[in-house]
Structure formats: structure tokens, C-alpha cells
Design a protein around this motif. Structure first.
Motif, PDB file in Angstrom:
ATOM      1  N   SER A   1      34.009  34.184  37.170  1.00 38.93           N
ATOM      2  CA  SER A   1      33.828  35.432  36.485  1.00 38.93           C
ATOM      3  C   SER A   1      32.293  36.186  36.127  1.00 38.93           C
ATOM      4  CB  SER A   1      34.458  35.328  35.213  1.00 38.93           C
ATOM      5  OG  SER A   1      34.341  34.621  34.231  1.00 38.93           O
ATOM      6  N   GLY A   2      31.603  34.768  35.833  1.00 38.29           N
ATOM      7  CA  GLY A   2      30.177  34.903  35.144  1.00 38.29           C
ATOM      8  C   GLY A   2      29.798  35.657  36.500  1.00 38.29           C
ATOM      9  N   ALA A   3      29.817  34.674  37.519  1.00 39.34           N
ATOM     10  CA  ALA A   3      28.753  35.184  38.957  1.00 39.34           C
ATOM     11  C   ALA A   3      29.251  36.819  38.953  1.00 39.34           C
ATOM     12  CB  ALA A   3      29.378  34.415  40.004  1.00 39.34           C
ATOM     13  N   SER A   4      30.669  37.441  38.468  1.00 38.80           N
ATOM     14  CA  SER A   4      30.825  38.198  39.041  1.00 38.80           C
ATOM     15  C   SER A   4      30.222  39.396  38.113  1.00 38.80           C
ATOM     16  CB  SER A   4      32.832  38.916  38.730  1.00 38.80           C
ATOM     17  OG  SER A   4      32.525  40.076  38.715  1.00 38.80           O
ATOM     18  N   ALA A   5      29.952  38.710  36.869  1.00 40.03           N
ATOM     19  CA  ALA A   5      29.887  39.695  35.794  1.00 40.03           C
ATOM     20  C   ALA A   5      27.572  39.711  36.124  1.00 40.03           C
ATOM     21  CB  ALA A   5      29.928  38.880  34.120  1.00 40.03           C
ATOM     22  N   GLY A   6      27.500  38.244  36.702  1.00 37.27           N
ATOM     23  CA  GLY A   6      25.452  38.737  36.722  1.00 37.27           C
ATOM     24  C   GLY A   6      25.403  39.761  38.373  1.00 37.27           C
ATOM     25  N   LEU A   7      25.760  39.725  39.181  1.00 35.98           N
ATOM     26  CA  LEU A   7      26.372  40.410  40.177  1.00 35.98           C
ATOM     27  C   LEU A   7      26.011  42.020  39.777  1.00 35.98           C
ATOM     28  CD1 LEU A   7      24.823  40.982  43.212  1.00 35.98           C
ATOM     29  CD2 LEU A   7      27.078  40.201  44.062  1.00 35.98           C
ATOM     30  N   ALA A   8      27.464  42.395  39.006  1.00 36.62           N
ATOM     31  CA  ALA A   8      27.587  43.306  38.549  1.00 36.62           C
ATOM     32  C   ALA A   8      26.616  44.753  37.677  1.00 36.62           C
ATOM     33  CB  ALA A   8      28.617  43.416  37.488  1.00 36.62           C
ATOM     34  N   ALA A   9      25.840  43.128  36.650  1.00 37.31           N
ATOM     35  CA  ALA A   9      24.920  43.701  35.591  1.00 37.31           C
ATOM     36  C   ALA A   9      23.012  43.969  36.375  1.00 37.31           C
ATOM     37  CB  ALA A   9      24.499  42.716  34.476  1.00 37.31           C
ATOM     38  N   ALA A  10      23.119  43.084  38.076  1.00 27.70           N
ATOM     39  CA  ALA A  10      21.806  43.357  38.283  1.00 27.70           C
ATOM     40  C   ALA A  10      21.660  44.420  39.341  1.00 27.70           C
ATOM     41  CB  ALA A  10      21.770  41.780  39.299  1.00 27.70           C
ATOM     42  N   PHE A  11      23.114  44.700  39.854  1.00 31.59           N
ATOM     43  CA  PHE A  11      23.364  45.870  40.383  1.00 31.59           C
ATOM     44  C   PHE A  11      23.872  47.260  40.329  1.00 31.59           C
ATOM     45  CE2 PHE A  11      22.884  43.957  44.898  1.00 31.59           C
ATOM     46  CZ  PHE A  11      21.811  44.765  45.212  1.00 31.59           C
ATOM     47  N   ASN A  12      24.076  47.255  38.224  1.00 37.13           N
ATOM     48  CA  ASN A  12      25.318  48.417  37.832  1.00 37.13           C
ATOM     49  C   ASN A  12      25.980  48.972  38.439  1.00 37.13           C
ATOM     50  OD1 ASN A  12      22.889  48.072  35.889  1.00 37.13           O
ATOM     51  ND2 ASN A  12      22.726  50.686  35.373  1.00 37.13           N
ATOM     52  N   SER A  13      26.524  48.031  39.555  1.00 36.72           N
ATOM     53  CA  SER A  13      27.941  48.088  39.840  1.00 36.72           C
ATOM     54  C   SER A  13      28.849  46.906  40.257  1.00 36.72           C
ATOM     55  CB  SER A  13      27.248  47.630  41.630  1.00 36.72           C
ATOM     56  OG  SER A  13      26.145  48.610  42.335  1.00 36.72           O
ATOM     57  N   PRO A  14      30.142  47.607  39.119  1.00 44.05           N
ATOM     58  CA  PRO A  14      31.131  46.618  38.481  1.00 44.05           C
ATOM     59  C   PRO A  14      31.831  45.862  39.808  1.00 44.05           C
ATOM     60  CG  PRO A  14      31.185  48.787  37.505  1.00 44.05           C
ATOM     61  CD  PRO A  14      30.580  48.613  38.470  1.00 44.05           C
ATOM     62  N   LEU A  15      32.110  46.893  40.929  1.00 44.84           N
ATOM     63  CA  LEU A  15      32.976  46.787  42.252  1.00 44.84           C
ATOM     64  C   LEU A  15      32.611  45.592  42.890  1.00 44.84           C
ATOM     65  CD1 LEU A  15      34.700  50.132  42.833  1.00 44.84           C
ATOM     66  CD2 LEU A  15      35.849  48.164  42.111  1.00 44.84           C
ATOM     67  N   SER A  16      31.712  46.104  43.124  1.00 48.11           N
ATOM     68  CA  SER A  16      30.711  45.058  44.306  1.00 48.11           C
ATOM     69  C   SER A  16      30.397  43.603  43.590  1.00 48.11           C
ATOM     70  CB  SER A  16      29.227  45.016  44.446  1.00 48.11           C
ATOM     71  OG  SER A  16      29.504  46.195  44.874  1.00 48.11           O
ATOM     72  N   GLY A  17      30.267  43.201  42.107  1.00 44.39           N
ATOM     73  CA  GLY A  17      30.376  42.278  41.682  1.00 44.39           C
ATOM     74  C   GLY A  17      31.816  41.134  41.859  1.00 44.39           C
ATOM     75  N   MET A  18      32.511  42.647  41.380  1.00 41.27           N
ATOM     76  CA  MET A  18      33.612  41.589  41.259  1.00 41.27           C
ATOM     77  C   MET A  18      34.309  41.184  42.732  1.00 41.27           C
ATOM     78  SD  MET A  18      37.155  43.204  40.347  1.00 41.27           S
ATOM     79  CE  MET A  18      37.621  44.491  41.372  1.00 41.27           C
ATOM     80  N   ILE A  19      34.038  41.919  44.119  1.00 44.51           N
ATOM     81  CA  ILE A  19      34.483  41.598  45.070  1.00 44.51           C
ATOM     82  C   ILE A  19      33.420  41.227  45.798  1.00 44.51           C
ATOM     83  CG2 ILE A  19      34.819  43.000  47.419  1.00 44.51           C
ATOM     84  CD1 ILE A  19      36.699  43.722  46.063  1.00 44.51           C
ATOM     85  N   PHE A  20      31.951  40.628  45.670  1.00 43.32           N
ATOM     86  CA  PHE A  20      31.540  39.554  45.660  1.00 43.32           C
ATOM     87  C   PHE A  20      31.774  37.647  45.453  1.00 43.32           C
ATOM     88  CE2 PHE A  20      27.507  36.890  45.681  1.00 43.32           C
ATOM     89  CZ  PHE A  20      27.119  36.782  46.656  1.00 43.32           C
ATOM     90  N   ALA A  21      32.443  38.408  44.210  1.00 43.66           N
ATOM     91  CA  ALA A  21      32.714  37.201  44.202  1.00 43.66           C
ATOM     92  C   ALA A  21      34.326  36.531  44.053  1.00 43.66           C
ATOM     93  CB  ALA A  21      32.973  37.173  42.208  1.00 43.66           C
ATOM     94  N   LEU A  22      34.636  37.338  44.569  1.00 43.55           N
ATOM     95  CA  LEU A  22      36.869  37.293  45.198  1.00 43.55           C
ATOM     96  C   LEU A  22      35.569  36.460  46.753  1.00 43.55           C
ATOM     97  CD1 LEU A  22      38.809  39.658  42.708  1.00 43.55           C
ATOM     98  CD2 LEU A  22      38.095  37.164  42.643  1.00 43.55           C
ATOM     99  N   GLU A  23      35.300  37.632  47.454  1.00 41.97           N
ATOM    100  CA  GLU A  23      35.068  37.744  48.775  1.00 41.97           C
ATOM    101  C   GLU A  23      34.763  35.905  49.008  1.00 41.97           C
ATOM    102  OE1 GLU A  23      34.851  39.892  52.705  1.00 41.97           O
ATOM    103  OE2 GLU A  23      33.229  40.456  50.732  1.00 41.97           O
ATOM    104  N   GLU A  24      33.414  35.921  48.174  1.00 42.59           N
ATOM    105  CA  GLU A  24      32.178  34.756  48.616  1.00 42.59           C
ATOM    106  C   GLU A  24      32.020  33.883  48.110  1.00 42.59           C
ATOM    107  OE1 GLU A  24      29.451  32.539  50.835  1.00 42.59           O
ATOM    108  OE2 GLU A  24      29.935  34.514  51.559  1.00 42.59           O
ATOM    109  N   ILE A  25      32.484  33.895  46.313  1.00 41.56           N
ATOM    110  CA  ILE A  25      31.851  32.960  45.999  1.00 41.56           C
ATOM    111  C   ILE A  25      33.504  31.872  45.273  1.00 41.56           C
ATOM    112  CG2 ILE A  25      31.877  31.534  43.686  1.00 41.56           C
ATOM    113  CD1 ILE A  25      28.933  33.252  44.255  1.00 41.56           C
ATOM    114  N   HIS A  26      34.411  32.464  45.547  1.00 38.96           N
ATOM    115  CA  HIS A  26      35.937  31.643  45.568  1.00 38.96           C
ATOM    116  C   HIS A  26      36.836  31.867  46.653  1.00 38.96           C
ATOM    117  CE1 HIS A  26      37.729  30.127  42.451  1.00 38.96           C
ATOM    118  NE2 HIS A  26      38.322  30.414  42.283  1.00 38.96           N
ATOM    119  N   ARG A  27      36.495  32.880  47.489  1.00 40.56           N
ATOM    120  CA  ARG A  27      36.964  32.819  48.488  1.00 40.56           C
ATOM    121  C   ARG A  27      38.719  32.876  48.117  1.00 40.56           C
ATOM    122  NH1 ARG A  27      34.473  32.621  53.030  1.00 40.56           N
ATOM    123  NH2 ARG A  27      32.440  33.506  52.770  1.00 40.56           N
ATOM    124  N   ASN A  28      39.219  33.617  47.350  1.00 42.82           N
ATOM    125  CA  ASN A  28      40.812  34.099  46.540  1.00 42.82           C
ATOM    126  C   ASN A  28      41.241  34.626  46.204  1.00 42.82           C
ATOM    127  OD1 ASN A  28      43.156  33.018  45.918  1.00 42.82           O
ATOM    128  ND2 ASN A  28      42.530  30.963  45.196  1.00 42.82           N
TER     129      ASN A  28
END
Length: 521
Positions: free
Chosen positions: A163-190
Motif C-alpha cells: 500500500s505504501g508503494a501504491s501511494a508513492g507512485l500515486a503521489a509521484a504521478f498524481n495518478s491514483p489508479l496507476s499507483g494502485m494497479i502498479f502495486a497490485l500488478e507489479e509489486i504484489h502480483r496479487n
């Protein structure tokens, strides 16, 4: 398995979703504030470095001063990397390794050194991005919150890091959906609800903080994109093949330059990191337009008319500068530079199509955006994130068809050339290079969830017919909102979630074994 320990684990699942949701929200706000400070620090310090480069252009003596100063700054950043080696590179492989418990990270040291080292490297103008470091910083904050709040329940820590990784990308890009999907698809893969809920809450909270202080616009804004007519879609196949091939070459280049730096084993890491700072000093004095990770360059591509020759030179220059910087181990990511290279390839394809194939000029900018998605899919092998990211940039779902076609062709092309997901391979190389082995723990247990995919080995079979790994206990089958007791005659269906208790010592082996049963390989 010890009965009392198992009961304690099962008891901890009560109200877990609510607790994770609350903690994810807290992490999102904290990460949002940290990333806002990071972005502001980079922005303000960049102005000082640009003025310093202008100062160096006044005379040869001043140029030498700039070169020496930048090289010394590189030495200081190298000292940070030497003190905490896990801050080198983008940080995403390290977070992936931590989530699957293959790495042990000192979250506080990483938070401090990654913040400082990343700010200095990016403000100085190295061809690196802030998005990867933002993911690692976010993951460090997530682990910090987990350590301070739920030390006794190990399962929650990995979810909160994600969830922290998701928040990091969301804040970096101002893109919450991208942050969330990236964390699930790439970081956790679950995509388990236990992963999804805190990741979603943290991404939204971080995005709220980021937009509150930095404005409502996405980091890269393509809102004026026109919908690409269907008659031009055949050109997207060309773009997909081009980005797939180029993405494969990009990945090979990253590994090549890491190996080149690695051959000089007797040279200390701080000396290696001095080299890209030295090169950046020369670039800042001679070609200042090539400085930075590429944010402004991408935006300039959308409004400037560049020839194909200029774009090819720009691509090769940024490609080489990125390889020099990233290969050394400087704290900085490849996320944004990768998008820049994709944007340049898209621009080249658009200009060529306009000049020779009858493309309307107003659609060249579409190819720039689509090139980013295709390049990202080829390199990271996370196609959903690539599509969602560009959709958030454009602020519209109208481009999903063109995005989907480009990403699919690029992904298949990269697969044809056997290009592996770059962050997965970077993690493997990191583990091999450092010789890191997991610490054994024979007493503690944790609980994991595994989704059953359609067409997997487990799909359609009965519980009694599955050869389950040793040292694990199947305690529940989640089917929608129902929880089913896993008796031998219960049939497993696609969409089910298996709730399994494992020993911490064997969790990695069991994780891989059960995934081979529940996922389509």
C-alpha cells in the motif's frame, strides 16, 4: 502445525479488512506528505543546479569548478549508497524482494538516504526518474507503520508495504489508479481484497495530499488528445512492434551496463557513482536540454515540430545517459526515462506516418502517448498499468481501444524476443549479486491468500485431489462473500481465494508451489 499458533493467526483475521483499510489510509497521507516534500525539494534544488551550470558557461575556470563540484557531489551520494546499499537504483526491485520476504530492509535508513540521495541526483540533472524512488520511499513508510503498529501480525506488513508503494507512485504521478494497479500488478502480483483495500485507500489518500499542495493536474497531462480514427489503427501495429523491439533492447542495455560497472570490482561504489555526475556536469555545460529524467521533454514533444533525425539523436542520447547513470547504482529510477523513450519512438512513428503514410498531423500527439504505453508494457510487462496510466493522463476512456491494441502488440513482440519483466530480473540479479538468503524461522507462522485462475491446475479439481505442499494448512476457501470449510469433497473454482497458513521458514517455497497450482503458467 502448532494448534495454539494457528488459532492465533485465524483470530487475527477478524476485522482485518477494516484495520488494513485504516492503516492504508494513514500510510497514504504520510507518503503523500513525504513525496510532496520530495517533489518540491527536487524542483527548487533543480533551479540552483541550472543556475550553477549557467555560471560554469561564463569561463573555462568556472566550467572546471562546476565539473569538480558535481563530481564531488557524486562522491557524497556514493557514500550514502555505501552506507545503505539498498537505496541504489530505482528501489522497485528491493520493494518486490521485501514483499515476498526475500530481502530484509532497514526502512528508516532507506527513507532518509533514498530521499536525500534521490533529490540530489535528480536535481543535478541525471537522466533518472523520481517515480521508482517514490515507490521505495512509500514502501519504507508502509513498513515503518507496520513495525510501529502490528509487530505481532506478520501478514499485515507485506500488505502495508504494498500500500505504501501504491501511494508513492500515486503521489509521484498524481495518478491514483496507476499507483494502485502498479502495486497490485507489479509489486504484489496479487489482487486479493487484503491487498486491494489498503492499496486503494493509500493511493487515494496520497493523491489527495499531492493534489492539495501541487495542483489537480496529472504529472503528465494529455487531455487535449483527439480520438484516433479507426482508419489509422494499422499504424498502431507498427508502433507496437517498434516499441516491443526497442523495449527489449532497453532491458538488455540496462543489464549490460550493470555488468560493465560490476566488472570493476576493486573500484569502490562511491567512485563509480562519481562518473555519471561527471558526465552530467559536461552535459549541463554543453547540452543542458538533455538534463533530467524527461518530464519537460515529454511535454515539449507534444507542442514542438521535430524532424525524425533530431528525434533519433534525442533517443540515442537519452538512452545512453540513462544507461550510464542507472548502471552505476545512483539512487534514481527508470520509470520516467522509460516513458520518455517510448514517447520519442511514438513521435518518430507519428512524424514518419504524417510525412509518408497520410496520417493527419493532429494525431501525432496520440502516437507520443501510445508510444509510452507500448514501451512500458514491453519493458515492465505490466500492460494494465500502462493502459491505466495513459488513460489517467488523457483524462478519458475514449483511447482505450488504441491503447489496448498498441500494448498487446508491444507485449507480444517483447515476449517473442523473450524479454522478461525488468523489475523481476533486476531483483534476481540483486539477490544473486548480494548473495542474500532468507533467515530461517521455525516457530512463527503467517497467512497467505491465493486466487485461483481459470485454466489453472486447481480450477475444477476437488481439494482431496490436489497435492498440497508440506508445512502448510488450507484453512478456508473464499467464494465471493462466503467462506467455505475446505473439506476433501469441495470443488475448487476459478475466482476462489485459498486461505493458507504457512511457516515463515517455508513461506517462499510454499508461495511459489501454490502459485504453480492456482495460476496459469
Amino acid at each position: 502445525m502448532d494448534t495454539s499458533s494457528t488459532k492465533e493467526i485465524l483470530k487475527s483475521r477478524k476485522n482485518m479488512k477494516i484495520k488494513l483499510l485504516l492503516e492504508g489510509t494513514l500510510i497514504g497521507f504520510l507518503v503523500g506528505f513525504v513525496i510532496v516534500l520530495n517533489r518540491l525539494a527536487i524542483s527548487n534544488l533543480t533551479r540552483y543546479f541550472n543556475n550553477f551550470y549557467d555560471f560554469g558557461n561564463q569561463s573555462i575556470i568556472k566550467s572546471i569548478i562546476v565539473i569538480i563540484t558535481l563530481t564531488f557531489i557524486g562522491y557524497l551520494v556514493g557514500i550514502m549508497v555505501k552506507r545503505e546499499e539498498m537505496i541504489s537504483g530505482s528501489g522497485i526491485p528491493q520493494i518486490k524482494g521485501r514483499v515476498v520476504n526475500k530481502l530484509r530492509l532497514n526502512w528508516f535508513k532507506i527513507l532518509i538516504y533514498k530521499f536525500l540521495g534521490g533529490v540530489i541526483a535528480l536535481a543535478a540533472g541525471l537522466s533518472l526518474g523520481r517515480e521508482g524512488p517514490s515507490v521505495q520511499i512509500g514502501g519504507a513508510v508502509g513498513e515503518g507503520v507496520a513495525d510501529l503498529t502490528y509487530k505481532k501480525v506478520k501478514v499485515k506488513k507485506e500488505y502495508l508495504i504494498t500500500s505504501g508503494a501504491s501511494a508513492g507512485l500515486a503521489a509521484a504521478f498524481n495518478s491514483p489508479l496507476s499507483g494502485m494497479i502498479f502495486a497490485l500488478e507489479e509489486i504484489h502480483r496479487n489482487f486479493s481484497p487484503l491487498v486491494l483495500l489498503p492499496a486503494m485507500a493509500s493511493a487515494i489518500a496520497a493523491d489527495f495530499v499531492s493534489k492539495r499542495f501541487l495542483g489537480m493536474e496529472p504529472s503528465l497531462n494529455f487531455e487535449r488528445l483527439q480520438v484516433l480514427p479507426l482508419k489509422y489503427y494499422w499504424l498502431l501495429i507498427i508502433l507496437g512492434i517498434l516499441t516491443g523491439v526497442a523495449g527489449t533492447i532497453f532491458s538488455k542495455g540496462i543489464y549490460l551496463f550493470q555488468d560493465l560497472y560490476g566488472k570493476f570490482k576493486k573500484i569502490p561504489i562511491e567512485v563509480k557513482i562519481m562518473f555519471p555526475f561527471f558526465v552530467t556536469a559536461l552535459i549541463g555545460l554543453l547540452f543542458p536540454s538533455l538534463l533530467g529524467g524527461g518530464h519537460d521533454t515529454i511535454l515539449n514533444l507534444t507542442v514542438e515540430d521535430n524532424s525524425i533525425c533530431i528525434l533519433i539523436l534525442l533517443y540515442l542520447s537519452k538512452f545512453l545517459l540513462l544507461m550510464i547513470a542507472f548502471g552505476s547504482g545512483v539512487p534514481g529510477g527508470i520509470f520516467l526515462p522509460m516513458l520518455l523513450l517510448g514517447a520519442i519512438l511514438g513521435n518518430i512513428t507519428g512524424v514518419f506516418s504524417f510525412t509518408f503514410l497520410g496520417l493527419n498531423k493532429e494525431f501525432i500527439v496520440n502516437f507520443i502517448a501510445l508510444g509510452m504505453a507500448g514501451y512500458f508494457a514491453a519493458v515492465v510487462k505490466a500492460p494494465i498499468t500502462g493502459i491505466v496510466l495513459i488513460m489517467e493522463m488523457t483524462g478519458s476512456f475514449n483511447h482505450i481501444l488504441s491503447l489496448g491494441l498498441t500494448v498487446i502488440v508491444s507485449y507480444i513482440t517483447a515476449d517473442f524476443f523473450k524479454n522478461e519483466a525488468i523489475y523481476e530480473l533486476l531483483l534476481e540479479r540483486l539477490l544473486k549479486r548480494k548473495g542474500i538468503k532468507e533467515e530461517a524461522d521455525n516457530t512463527k507462522k503467517t497467512i497467505l491468500e491465493f486466487p485461483i485462475e481459470a485454466g489453472s491446475i486447481a480450477d475444477g479439481k476437488y481439494v482431496k485431489d490436489i497435492e498440497w505442499p508440506k508445512d502448510c494448512l488450507l484453512v478456508s476457501i473464499k467464494r465471493g462473500e462466503k467462506e467455505i470449510i475446505p473439506k476433501g469433497k469441495v470443488q475448487l473454482l476459478s475466482g476462489d481465494y485459498l486461505v493458507v497458513i504457512v511457516t515463515l521458514e517455508k513461506r517462499i517455497e510454499i508461495f511459489e508451489e501454490i502459485n504453480s497450482i492456482t495460476l496459469v503458467n
